[in-house]
Write a protein that holds these residues in place. Sequence first.
Motif, PDB file in Angstrom:
ATOM      1  N   THR A 193      39.603  -4.593 -32.547  1.00 20.24           N
ATOM      2  CA  THR A 193      40.645  -3.809 -31.875  1.00 20.24           C
ATOM      3  C   THR A 193      40.597  -2.341 -32.297  1.00 20.24           C
ATOM      4  O   THR A 193      40.834  -1.446 -31.474  1.00 20.24           O
ATOM      5  CB  THR A 193      42.041  -4.384 -32.159  1.00 20.24           C
ATOM      6  OG1 THR A 193      42.244  -4.509 -33.581  1.00 20.24           O
ATOM      7  CG2 THR A 193      42.198  -5.763 -31.521  1.00 20.24           C
ATOM      8  N   SER A 194      40.267  -2.081 -33.564  1.00 17.05           N
ATOM      9  CA  SER A 194      40.177  -0.697 -34.032  1.00 17.05           C
ATOM     10  C   SER A 194      38.993   0.019 -33.386  1.00 17.05           C
ATOM     11  O   SER A 194      39.108   1.179 -32.955  1.00 17.05           O
ATOM     12  CB  SER A 194      40.037  -0.661 -35.558  1.00 17.05           C
ATOM     13  OG  SER A 194      41.179  -1.218 -36.187  1.00 17.05           O
ATOM     14  N   LEU A 195      37.858  -0.662 -33.306  1.00 18.04           N
ATOM     15  CA  LEU A 195      36.691  -0.072 -32.659  1.00 18.04           C
ATOM     16  C   LEU A 195      36.948   0.168 -31.177  1.00 18.04           C
ATOM     17  O   LEU A 195      36.521   1.195 -30.617  1.00 18.04           O
ATOM     18  CB  LEU A 195      35.481  -0.992 -32.835  1.00 18.04           C
ATOM     19  CG  LEU A 195      34.811  -0.987 -34.211  1.00 18.04           C
ATOM     20  CD1 LEU A 195      33.797  -2.113 -34.315  1.00 18.04           C
ATOM     21  CD2 LEU A 195      34.133   0.359 -34.479  1.00 18.04           C
ATOM     22  N   MET A 196      37.657  -0.764 -30.542  1.00 16.27           N
ATOM     23  CA  MET A 196      37.949  -0.615 -29.124  1.00 16.27           C
ATOM     24  C   MET A 196      38.808   0.620 -28.876  1.00 16.27           C
ATOM     25  O   MET A 196      38.594   1.360 -27.903  1.00 16.27           O
ATOM     26  CB  MET A 196      38.657  -1.880 -28.612  1.00 16.27           C
ATOM     27  CG  MET A 196      38.613  -2.048 -27.118  1.00 16.27           C
ATOM     28  SD  MET A 196      38.864  -3.760 -26.591  1.00 16.27           S
ATOM     29  CE  MET A 196      40.262  -4.268 -27.590  1.00 16.27           C
ATOM     30  N   GLN A 197      39.768   0.873 -29.756  1.00 18.06           N
ATOM     31  CA  GLN A 197      40.620   2.048 -29.580  1.00 18.06           C
ATOM     32  C   GLN A 197      39.830   3.336 -29.787  1.00 18.06           C
ATOM     33  O   GLN A 197      39.971   4.288 -29.019  1.00 18.06           O
ATOM     34  CB  GLN A 197      41.801   2.008 -30.541  1.00 18.06           C
ATOM     35  CG  GLN A 197      42.759   3.182 -30.360  1.00 18.06           C
ATOM     36  CD  GLN A 197      44.055   3.011 -31.121  1.00 18.06           C
ATOM     37  OE1 GLN A 197      44.180   2.107 -31.932  1.00 18.06           O
ATOM     38  NE2 GLN A 197      45.017   3.870 -30.859  1.00 18.06           N
ATOM     39  N   LEU A 198      38.983   3.364 -30.813  1.00 21.54           N
ATOM     40  CA  LEU A 198      38.185   4.563 -31.066  1.00 21.54           C
ATOM     41  C   LEU A 198      37.196   4.824 -29.940  1.00 21.54           C
ATOM     42  O   LEU A 198      37.064   5.954 -29.455  1.00 21.54           O
ATOM     43  CB  LEU A 198      37.430   4.404 -32.390  1.00 21.54           C
ATOM     44  CG  LEU A 198      38.260   4.498 -33.670  1.00 21.54           C
ATOM     45  CD1 LEU A 198      37.394   4.157 -34.873  1.00 21.54           C
ATOM     46  CD2 LEU A 198      38.875   5.880 -33.830  1.00 21.54           C
ATOM     47  N   LEU A 199      36.504   3.781 -29.501  1.00 19.65           N
ATOM     48  CA  LEU A 199      35.524   3.943 -28.433  1.00 19.65           C
ATOM     49  C   LEU A 199      36.202   4.255 -27.105  1.00 19.65           C
ATOM     50  O   LEU A 199      35.665   5.004 -26.283  1.00 19.65           O
ATOM     51  CB  LEU A 199      34.682   2.672 -28.308  1.00 19.65           C
ATOM     52  CG  LEU A 199      33.753   2.377 -29.486  1.00 19.65           C
ATOM     53  CD1 LEU A 199      33.139   0.994 -29.354  1.00 19.65           C
ATOM     54  CD2 LEU A 199      32.668   3.439 -29.591  1.00 19.65           C
ATOM     55  N   GLY A 200      37.391   3.685 -26.902  1.00 17.04           N
ATOM     56  CA  GLY A 200      38.132   3.977 -25.684  1.00 17.04           C
ATOM     57  C   GLY A 200      38.498   5.443 -25.596  1.00 17.04           C
ATOM     58  O   GLY A 200      38.442   6.059 -24.526  1.00 17.04           O
ATOM     59  N   PHE A 201      38.854   6.016 -26.731  1.00 16.11           N
ATOM     60  CA  PHE A 201      39.188   7.445 -26.762  1.00 16.11           C
ATOM     61  C   PHE A 201      37.934   8.292 -26.506  1.00 16.11           C
ATOM     62  O   PHE A 201      37.970   9.256 -25.727  1.00 16.11           O
ATOM     63  CB  PHE A 201      39.782   7.809 -28.116  1.00 16.11           C
ATOM     64  CG  PHE A 201      40.042   9.285 -28.295  1.00 16.11           C
ATOM     65  CD1 PHE A 201      41.117   9.902 -27.681  1.00 16.11           C
ATOM     66  CD2 PHE A 201      39.189  10.047 -29.074  1.00 16.11           C
ATOM     67  CE1 PHE A 201      41.335  11.267 -27.836  1.00 16.11           C
ATOM     68  CE2 PHE A 201      39.400  11.414 -29.238  1.00 16.11           C
ATOM     69  CZ  PHE A 201      40.473  12.010 -28.615  1.00 16.11           C
ATOM     70  N   MET A 202      36.811   7.923 -27.130  1.00 16.72           N
ATOM     71  CA  MET A 202      35.586   8.708 -26.982  1.00 16.72           C
ATOM     72  C   MET A 202      34.994   8.598 -25.579  1.00 16.72           C
ATOM     73  O   MET A 202      34.370   9.535 -25.080  1.00 16.72           O
ATOM     74  CB  MET A 202      34.546   8.259 -28.023  1.00 16.72           C
ATOM     75  CG  MET A 202      34.908   8.646 -29.455  1.00 16.72           C
ATOM     76  SD  MET A 202      33.570   8.348 -30.623  1.00 16.72           S
ATOM     77  CE  MET A 202      33.441   6.555 -30.572  1.00 16.72           C
TER      78      MET A 202
END
Length: 227
Positions: free
Chosen positions: A214-223
Amino acid sequence: MNPLHSMNSIPVGQGAEISALSTNKVIRNTYMLLSATLLFAALTAMASMALKLPHPGIIVTLVGYFGLLFLTSKYRDSATGLGFVFALTGFMGYTLGPIVSHYLGLPNGGQTVAMAMGLTAAIFLGLSGYALTTRKNFSYMSGFLMVGMIVGIVASLGAVFFELPALSLAVSAIFVLLMSGMILYETSNIIHGGETNYIMATVGLFVTIFNLFTSLMQLLGFMNSDD
Protein backbone atom coordinates in the motif's frame (compact mmCIF):
# COMPACT_ATOMS: atom_id res chain seq x y z
CA MET A 1 15.94 -43.89 35.27
CA ASN A 2 16.16 -40.21 36.08
CA PRO A 3 14.45 -38.24 33.25
CA LEU A 4 16.51 -35.16 34.06
CA HIS A 5 19.68 -37.16 33.68
CA SER A 6 18.39 -38.49 30.37
CA MET A 7 17.71 -34.98 29.09
CA ASN A 8 21.05 -33.67 30.24
CA SER A 9 22.87 -36.53 28.56
CA ILE A 10 21.65 -35.58 25.05
CA PRO A 11 24.77 -34.84 22.98
CA VAL A 12 25.31 -31.18 22.16
CA GLY A 13 25.42 -31.89 18.44
CA GLN A 14 22.16 -33.80 18.59
CA GLY A 15 20.51 -30.98 20.52
CA ALA A 16 21.62 -28.47 17.89
CA GLU A 17 20.26 -30.75 15.17
CA ILE A 18 16.87 -31.00 16.90
CA SER A 19 16.78 -27.21 17.26
CA ALA A 20 17.62 -26.76 13.57
CA LEU A 21 14.88 -29.19 12.54
CA SER A 22 12.38 -27.36 14.72
CA THR A 23 13.37 -24.01 13.22
CA ASN A 24 13.15 -25.36 9.68
CA LYS A 25 9.67 -26.69 10.44
CA VAL A 26 8.53 -23.26 11.64
CA ILE A 27 10.00 -21.63 8.51
CA ARG A 28 8.31 -24.17 6.22
CA ASN A 29 4.92 -23.88 7.94
CA THR A 30 5.17 -20.09 8.01
CA TYR A 31 5.80 -19.73 4.28
CA MET A 32 3.14 -22.29 3.39
CA LEU A 33 0.54 -20.47 5.49
CA LEU A 34 1.75 -17.08 4.25
CA SER A 35 1.23 -18.20 0.65
CA ALA A 36 -2.29 -19.40 1.45
CA THR A 37 -3.24 -16.20 3.28
CA LEU A 38 -1.87 -13.99 0.50
CA LEU A 39 -3.97 -15.92 -2.03
CA PHE A 40 -7.05 -15.67 0.20
CA ALA A 41 -6.53 -11.92 0.73
CA ALA A 42 -6.15 -11.45 -3.03
CA LEU A 43 -9.45 -13.26 -3.60
CA THR A 44 -11.29 -11.16 -1.00
CA ALA A 45 -9.76 -8.00 -2.47
CA MET A 46 -10.99 -8.97 -5.95
CA ALA A 47 -14.43 -9.77 -4.55
CA SER A 48 -14.51 -6.40 -2.81
CA MET A 49 -13.57 -4.70 -6.08
CA ALA A 50 -16.12 -6.68 -8.12
CA LEU A 51 -18.91 -5.81 -5.69
CA LYS A 52 -17.71 -2.18 -5.55
CA LEU A 53 -17.75 -2.26 -1.75
CA PRO A 54 -16.80 1.02 -0.05
CA HIS A 55 -13.82 1.26 2.25
CA PRO A 56 -14.98 0.67 5.86
CA GLY A 57 -13.13 3.74 7.15
CA ILE A 58 -10.21 4.18 9.50
CA ILE A 59 -12.11 3.43 12.74
CA VAL A 60 -13.76 0.20 11.54
CA THR A 61 -10.49 -0.88 9.95
CA LEU A 62 -8.52 -0.38 13.17
CA VAL A 63 -11.16 -2.06 15.35
CA GLY A 64 -11.45 -4.99 12.96
CA TYR A 65 -7.70 -5.37 12.59
CA PHE A 66 -6.77 -5.20 16.28
CA GLY A 67 -9.78 -7.28 17.31
CA LEU A 68 -8.92 -10.10 14.90
CA LEU A 69 -5.22 -9.78 15.75
CA PHE A 70 -6.06 -10.22 19.44
CA LEU A 71 -8.14 -13.33 18.74
CA THR A 72 -5.45 -14.76 16.48
CA SER A 73 -2.84 -14.26 19.19
CA LYS A 74 -5.11 -15.72 21.87
CA TYR A 75 -5.76 -18.92 19.91
CA ARG A 76 -2.40 -19.17 18.17
CA ASP A 77 -1.65 -22.61 19.65
CA SER A 78 -4.86 -24.21 18.38
CA ALA A 79 -6.66 -24.93 15.11
CA THR A 80 -9.01 -22.05 15.94
CA GLY A 81 -6.04 -19.73 15.47
CA LEU A 82 -5.80 -20.79 11.83
CA GLY A 83 -9.40 -19.72 11.31
CA PHE A 84 -8.70 -16.31 12.81
CA VAL A 85 -5.59 -15.93 10.62
CA PHE A 86 -7.75 -16.27 7.52
CA ALA A 87 -10.42 -14.01 9.05
CA LEU A 88 -7.77 -11.34 9.70
CA THR A 89 -6.07 -11.58 6.31
CA GLY A 90 -9.43 -11.81 4.53
CA PHE A 91 -10.60 -8.66 6.31
CA MET A 92 -7.40 -6.88 5.27
CA GLY A 93 -7.97 -8.07 1.71
CA TYR A 94 -11.47 -6.60 1.82
CA THR A 95 -10.10 -3.23 2.97
CA LEU A 96 -7.48 -3.40 0.21
CA GLY A 97 -10.05 -3.83 -2.57
CA PRO A 98 -11.41 -0.25 -2.53
CA ILE A 99 -7.86 1.13 -2.31
CA VAL A 100 -6.75 -0.79 -5.41
CA SER A 101 -9.95 0.25 -7.20
CA HIS A 102 -9.14 3.88 -6.44
CA TYR A 103 -5.67 3.63 -7.97
CA LEU A 104 -6.92 1.70 -10.99
CA GLY A 105 -9.26 4.61 -11.68
CA LEU A 106 -6.40 7.10 -11.84
CA PRO A 107 -4.28 7.91 -14.91
CA ASN A 108 -1.70 5.12 -15.38
CA GLY A 109 -3.49 3.26 -12.58
CA GLY A 110 -2.92 -0.20 -13.98
CA GLN A 111 0.80 0.50 -14.32
CA THR A 112 0.93 1.86 -10.77
CA VAL A 113 -0.70 -1.23 -9.22
CA ALA A 114 1.39 -3.63 -11.30
CA MET A 115 4.63 -1.85 -10.40
CA ALA A 116 3.69 -1.80 -6.71
CA MET A 117 2.98 -5.55 -6.79
CA GLY A 118 6.22 -6.29 -8.61
CA LEU A 119 8.35 -4.17 -6.29
CA THR A 120 6.67 -5.65 -3.22
CA ALA A 121 7.42 -9.18 -4.40
CA ALA A 122 11.01 -8.28 -5.34
CA ILE A 123 11.73 -6.55 -2.01
CA PHE A 124 10.18 -9.33 0.07
CA LEU A 125 11.84 -12.20 -1.80
CA GLY A 126 15.18 -10.40 -1.92
CA LEU A 127 15.34 -9.41 1.74
CA SER A 128 13.84 -12.60 3.17
CA GLY A 129 16.11 -14.65 0.90
CA TYR A 130 19.11 -12.66 2.15
CA ALA A 131 18.16 -13.26 5.78
CA LEU A 132 17.55 -16.97 5.18
CA THR A 133 20.80 -17.58 3.30
CA THR A 134 23.14 -15.47 5.42
CA ARG A 135 21.35 -16.34 8.69
CA LYS A 136 22.44 -13.00 10.12
CA ASN A 137 20.82 -11.90 13.35
CA PHE A 138 18.91 -8.63 12.89
CA SER A 139 17.50 -8.51 16.42
CA TYR A 140 19.45 -5.30 17.05
CA MET A 141 16.94 -3.51 14.80
CA SER A 142 14.00 -4.10 17.16
CA GLY A 143 14.27 -0.83 19.10
CA PHE A 144 14.68 1.30 15.99
CA LEU A 145 11.79 -0.42 14.22
CA MET A 146 9.48 -0.07 17.22
CA VAL A 147 10.15 3.66 17.55
CA GLY A 148 9.80 4.09 13.79
CA MET A 149 6.46 2.27 13.75
CA ILE A 150 5.07 4.41 16.56
CA VAL A 151 6.15 7.62 14.84
CA GLY A 152 4.87 6.37 11.49
CA ILE A 153 1.45 5.39 12.85
CA VAL A 154 0.99 8.70 14.67
CA ALA A 155 2.08 10.64 11.57
CA SER A 156 -0.22 8.61 9.30
CA LEU A 157 -3.21 9.26 11.56
CA GLY A 158 -2.33 12.96 11.54
CA ALA A 159 -2.14 12.93 7.75
CA VAL A 160 -5.61 11.31 7.55
CA PHE A 161 -7.41 13.51 10.06
CA PHE A 162 -5.78 16.79 9.00
CA GLU A 163 -5.77 15.91 5.27
CA LEU A 164 -2.10 16.62 4.63
CA PRO A 165 -1.05 14.98 1.32
CA ALA A 166 2.63 15.89 1.71
CA LEU A 167 2.78 14.27 5.15
CA SER A 168 0.96 11.22 3.80
CA LEU A 169 3.59 10.78 1.08
CA ALA A 170 6.40 11.20 3.59
CA VAL A 171 4.80 8.55 5.81
CA SER A 172 4.55 6.17 2.85
CA ALA A 173 8.26 6.61 2.12
CA ILE A 174 9.09 5.99 5.77
CA PHE A 175 6.90 2.87 5.81
CA VAL A 176 8.67 1.43 2.77
CA LEU A 177 11.95 1.66 4.68
CA LEU A 178 10.42 0.37 7.92
CA MET A 179 8.72 -2.59 6.23
CA SER A 180 11.98 -3.50 4.50
CA GLY A 181 13.64 -3.55 7.89
CA MET A 182 10.75 -5.55 9.34
CA ILE A 183 11.20 -8.25 6.68
CA LEU A 184 14.82 -8.70 7.72
CA TYR A 185 13.97 -8.58 11.43
CA GLU A 186 11.00 -10.95 11.35
CA THR A 187 12.71 -13.50 9.10
CA SER A 188 15.78 -13.40 11.35
CA ASN A 189 13.53 -13.77 14.39
CA ILE A 190 12.14 -17.03 13.00
CA ILE A 191 15.58 -18.37 12.05
CA HIS A 192 17.09 -17.69 15.48
CA GLY A 193 14.15 -18.98 17.53
CA GLY A 194 12.73 -15.65 18.62
CA GLU A 195 9.38 -16.59 17.06
CA THR A 196 8.48 -20.27 17.32
CA ASN A 197 4.77 -20.01 16.48
CA TYR A 198 4.20 -20.15 12.74
CA ILE A 199 0.75 -18.56 12.99
CA MET A 200 2.11 -15.38 14.57
CA ALA A 201 5.13 -15.44 12.26
CA THR A 202 2.74 -15.55 9.31
CA VAL A 203 0.69 -12.63 10.63
CA GLY A 204 3.82 -10.53 11.12
CA LEU A 205 5.06 -11.14 7.57
CA PHE A 206 1.61 -10.69 6.04
CA VAL A 207 1.07 -7.30 7.69
CA THR A 208 4.55 -6.25 6.58
CA ILE A 209 3.81 -7.19 2.95
CA PHE A 210 0.41 -5.46 3.11
CA ASN A 211 1.88 -2.20 4.41
CA LEU A 212 4.76 -2.36 1.94
CA PHE A 213 2.38 -2.80 -1.00
CA THR A 214 0.00 0.00 0.00
CA SER A 215 2.89 2.39 0.72
CA LEU A 216 4.52 1.67 -2.64
CA MET A 217 1.19 2.08 -4.39
CA GLN A 218 0.73 5.54 -2.88
CA LEU A 219 4.25 6.65 -3.80
CA LEU A 220 4.05 5.29 -7.33
CA GLY A 221 0.56 6.69 -7.75
CA PHE A 222 1.88 10.15 -6.96
CA MET A 223 4.87 9.79 -9.31
CA ASN A 224 2.73 8.41 -12.16
CA SER A 225 0.02 11.05 -11.84
CA ASP A 226 -0.40 13.70 -14.50
CA ASP A 227 -0.80 16.46 -11.90
